[in-house]
Scaffold this motif. Structure first.
Motif, mmCIF file in Angstrom:
data_model
loop_
_atom_site.group_PDB
_atom_site.id
_atom_site.type_symbol
_atom_site.label_atom_id
_atom_site.label_comp_id
_atom_site.label_asym_id
_atom_site.label_seq_id
_atom_site.Cartn_x
_atom_site.Cartn_y
_atom_site.Cartn_z
ATOM 1 N N UNK A 238 40.163 47.009 19.086
ATOM 2 C CA UNK A 238 39.413 47.156 20.336
ATOM 3 C C UNK A 238 39.420 45.851 21.133
ATOM 4 N N UNK A 239 40.626 45.330 21.300
ATOM 5 C CA UNK A 239 40.839 44.064 22.003
ATOM 6 C C UNK A 239 41.864 44.265 23.105
ATOM 7 N N UNK A 240 41.655 43.594 24.234
ATOM 8 C CA UNK A 240 42.670 43.578 25.280
ATOM 9 C C UNK A 240 42.467 42.335 26.135
ATOM 10 N N UNK A 241 43.425 42.051 26.989
ATOM 11 C CA UNK A 241 43.247 40.953 27.932
ATOM 12 C C UNK A 241 43.895 41.312 29.261
ATOM 13 N N UNK A 242 43.345 40.722 30.330
ATOM 14 C CA UNK A 242 43.867 40.954 31.673
ATOM 15 C C UNK A 242 44.021 39.598 32.358
ATOM 16 N N UNK A 243 44.840 39.565 33.386
ATOM 17 C CA UNK A 243 45.017 38.346 34.154
ATOM 18 C C UNK A 243 43.757 38.058 34.965
ATOM 19 N N UNK A 244 43.382 36.795 35.034
ATOM 20 C CA UNK A 244 42.209 36.391 35.812
ATOM 21 C C UNK A 244 42.484 36.427 37.311
ATOM 22 N N UNK A 245 43.760 36.513 37.699
ATOM 23 C CA UNK A 245 44.138 36.426 39.113
ATOM 24 C C UNK A 245 43.388 37.424 39.992
ATOM 25 N N UNK A 246 43.185 38.645 39.472
ATOM 26 C CA UNK A 246 42.580 39.691 40.305
ATOM 27 C C UNK A 246 41.174 40.065 39.853
ATOM 28 N N UNK A 247 40.513 39.171 39.119
ATOM 29 C CA UNK A 247 39.150 39.446 38.634
ATOM 30 C C UNK A 247 38.157 38.636 39.466
ATOM 31 N N UNK A 248 37.198 39.333 40.042
ATOM 32 C CA UNK A 248 36.170 38.658 40.833
ATOM 33 C C UNK A 248 34.885 38.454 40.032
ATOM 34 N N UNK A 249 34.435 39.511 39.357
ATOM 35 C CA UNK A 249 33.176 39.450 38.601
ATOM 36 C C UNK A 249 33.317 40.261 37.326
ATOM 37 N N UNK A 250 32.541 39.889 36.302
ATOM 38 C CA UNK A 250 32.607 40.527 34.983
ATOM 39 C C UNK A 250 31.199 40.851 34.521
ATOM 40 N N UNK A 251 31.043 41.993 33.855
ATOM 41 C CA UNK A 251 29.734 42.371 33.315
ATOM 42 C C UNK A 251 29.841 42.905 31.903
ATOM 43 N N UNK A 252 28.715 42.939 31.232
ATOM 44 C CA UNK A 252 28.617 43.553 29.907
ATOM 45 C C UNK A 252 27.186 43.972 29.693
ATOM 46 N N UNK A 253 26.949 45.219 29.292
ATOM 47 C CA UNK A 253 25.573 45.687 29.118
ATOM 48 C C UNK A 253 25.467 46.691 27.983
ATOM 49 N N UNK A 254 24.273 46.758 27.403
ATOM 50 C CA UNK A 254 24.004 47.708 26.326
ATOM 51 C C UNK A 254 23.684 49.078 26.908
ATOM 52 N N UNK A 255 23.679 50.102 26.036
ATOM 53 C CA UNK A 255 23.463 51.468 26.514
ATOM 54 C C UNK A 255 22.036 51.707 26.977
ATOM 55 N N UNK A 256 21.126 50.760 26.729
ATOM 56 C CA UNK A 256 19.775 50.898 27.274
ATOM 57 C C UNK A 256 19.754 50.851 28.784
ATOM 58 N N UNK A 257 20.836 50.343 29.388
ATOM 59 C CA UNK A 257 20.964 50.294 30.845
ATOM 60 C C UNK A 257 21.938 51.337 31.375
ATOM 61 N N UNK A 258 22.299 52.294 30.531
ATOM 62 C CA UNK A 258 23.185 53.370 30.975
ATOM 63 C C UNK A 258 22.429 54.285 31.942
ATOM 64 N N UNK A 259 23.003 54.512 33.107
ATOM 65 C CA UNK A 259 22.373 55.381 34.109
ATOM 66 C C UNK A 259 22.219 56.786 33.522
ATOM 67 N N UNK A 260 21.039 57.366 33.674
ATOM 68 C CA UNK A 260 20.745 58.658 33.034
ATOM 69 C C UNK A 260 21.108 59.815 33.945
ATOM 70 N N UNK A 261 21.840 60.773 33.381
ATOM 71 C CA UNK A 261 22.224 61.980 34.091
ATOM 72 C C UNK A 261 21.778 63.195 33.296
ATOM 73 N N UNK A 262 21.608 64.317 33.999
ATOM 74 C CA UNK A 262 21.234 65.547 33.297
ATOM 75 C C UNK A 262 22.356 66.014 32.377
ATOM 76 N N UNK A 263 23.602 65.810 32.801
ATOM 77 C CA UNK A 263 24.747 66.220 32.006
ATOM 78 C C UNK A 263 25.208 65.038 31.150
ATOM 79 N N UNK A 264 24.903 65.078 29.865
ATOM 80 C CA UNK A 264 25.256 63.966 28.984
ATOM 81 C C UNK A 264 26.763 63.864 28.740
#
Length: 322
Positions: A238-264
Motif C-alpha cells: 500500500x505504497x506509492x509515490x507521485x511527482x511533487x511538480x503538480x502537487x499543491x496541497x496534501x491531506x490525511x484524515x481518519x474516518x471520524x471526519x468522513x462525510x456522512x451519507x444516507x447511502x453507505x
C-alpha cells in the motif's frame, strides 16, 4: 527552500474515553513527514491508544537516525516504507513487553493496531511518498484544483456489513418502542439508552471481532498496522509515490471526519466531500460540518454508522512551493 503551511486538529469523540487518534509531523529542510493515525482497540485489553502511542514513538525514534544521517549526507534517500516498518516492529516489541506475546501469537481480535495515512514530501528529489492502511486516507490537490486519492478505503466494505447489522437492530428497537428520530433527537437520556441497547445486541457485538479476522488477509484487502508480519507486508503493498511538480496541497484524515451519507455504499463520494471541504474551507469548517451531522442524527438512524461520535484527526500541508 520550500514553503508550505501546516494545519492540524485532533479531537476525541467521547468525553469519557481516551482519544485513540493521533498524528506525527516532522519538519526538516529536506522533507516534511506527516502521519495521521487512527488507533484500533483489541478485545484482549490493549487499547487503540496503546498502538497509536507506540507508532508515534517508533516513528520519532527512526527519524532521529535519518536526520542525523542527512546531516552527514544530504543526498541520502528517505524511504517511507522503512520508517513505518520500523514503527511497526517497535509496536510489536511493546506488545510483547505488555502481554508476553508477540502480535503474531495473538488472535486477530486481541491485537491493538492502527489505520494510518502517511505522507513524506521529499523536496530534494521532488516527490511525494504515500502509505495508506485501512480507513485513514491520504489525498492531495493538484495545481489545477483537482483532488486525487492514491488509495481507496479498505475497511469500508467490511464496515458496511457491521453497520447494516447495527441499523437493523436499531430500527427494530425503534419500532418496538414506537419512536422516531424526531422523538428523541434532543433527549440525551433516551439517546444514550438507545445507543447502549443497540451496542448490546448479540450480532452487533460480534460484528467487529468477526471483521478483525479479515485484517491483512490476501483476499479481504482490509489493512491495519498491528505489529504482525502480515501488516508489515501490507506497508509494501500500500505504497506509492507521485511527482511533487503538480502537487499543491496534501491531506490525511481518519474516518471520524468522513462525510456522512444516507447511502453507505457511496464511500468514494463521502471521502471526496471530506477532502473538498478541508481544502476549500479549512479544517475547522470540516469539523463543524461533521459535528452538525452527528447532532442531527445522534443514533445513526438515517446517517448509518457504528458510533455516535468518533475520534477525529486531520493534517493538511497546504500551498507547497519550491
Amino acid at each position: 527552500m520550500a514553503n508550505y503551511n501546516i494545519e492540524v486538529r485532533c479531537q476525541a469523540g467521547s468525553n469519557t474515553k481516551p482519544n485513540e487518534d493521533g498524528y506525527v509531523i516532522i519538519q526538516h529542510e529536506r522533507f516534511v513527514l506527516s502521519v495521521t493515525i487512527d488507533g484500533v482497540s483489541g478485545a484482549g485489553g490493549l487499547s487503540g491508544r496503546f498502538a497509536t502511542d507506540n507508532l508515534k514513538r517508533g516513528i520519532h525514534t527512526v527519524m532521529e537516525t535519518y536526520i542525523a544521517e542527512l546531516d552527514t549526507d544530504p543526498t541520502l534517500p528517505i524511504d517511507l516504507k522503512t520508517i513505518l516498518i520500523y514503527a511497526c516492529n517497535y509496536h510489536a516489541e511493546m506488545t510483547l513487553q505488555e502481554t508476553g506475546k508477540r502480535p503474531d501469537e495473538m488472535e486477530p481480535f486481541e491485537r491493538a493496531g492502527a489505520c494510518l495515512a502517511a505522507t513524506l514530501v521529499d523536496f530534494r528529489y521532488q516527490e511525494v511518498q504515500f502509505v495508506c492502511l485501512g480507513d485513514t486516507l491520504p489525498y492531495y490537490m493538484d495545481k489545477e484544483g483537482k483532488i486525487h486519492f492514491p488509495f481507496r478505503d479498505t475497511v469500508e466494505k467490511h464496515d458496511r456489513k457491521s453497520i447494516k447489522l447495527r441499523t437493523k437492530a436499531l430500527h427494530k428497537l425503534l419500532e418496538e418502542r414506537e419512536l422516531t428520530l424526531d422523538d428523541i433527537r434532543n433527549d440525551e437520556e433516551q439517546i444514550a439508552e438507545i445507543n447502549k441497547l443497540v451496542r448490546a445486541d448479540k450480532k452487533v457485538r460480534q460484528a467487529v471481532p468477526n471483521m478483525r479476522y479479515r485484517a491483512n488477509k490476501r483476499f479481504h484487502f482490509y489493512t491495519v498496522l498491528d505489529g504482525t508480519k502480515d501488516s508489515m507486508r501490507s506497508i509494501q503493498k500500500n505504497y506509492c509515490k507521485v511527482s511533487l511538480d503538480n502537487v499543491q496541497s496534501i491531506g490525511g484524515s481518519s474516518d471520524g471526519l468522513l462525510y456522512m451519507l444516507q447511502n453507505t455504499r457511496d464511500n468514494a463520494r463521502a471521502w471526496r466531500m471530506t477532502a473538498k471541504i478541508a481544502f476549500r474551507d479549512g479544517i475547522d469548517s470540516l469539523f463543524q460540518v461533521i459535528e452538525n451531522l452527528e447532532n442531527y442524527d445522534p443514533i445513526g438512524a438515517v446517517l448509518p454508522r457504528m458510533k455516535r461520535r468518533d475520534d477525529k484527526v486531520i493534517v493538511l500541508i497546504r500551498d507547497i512551493t519550491l
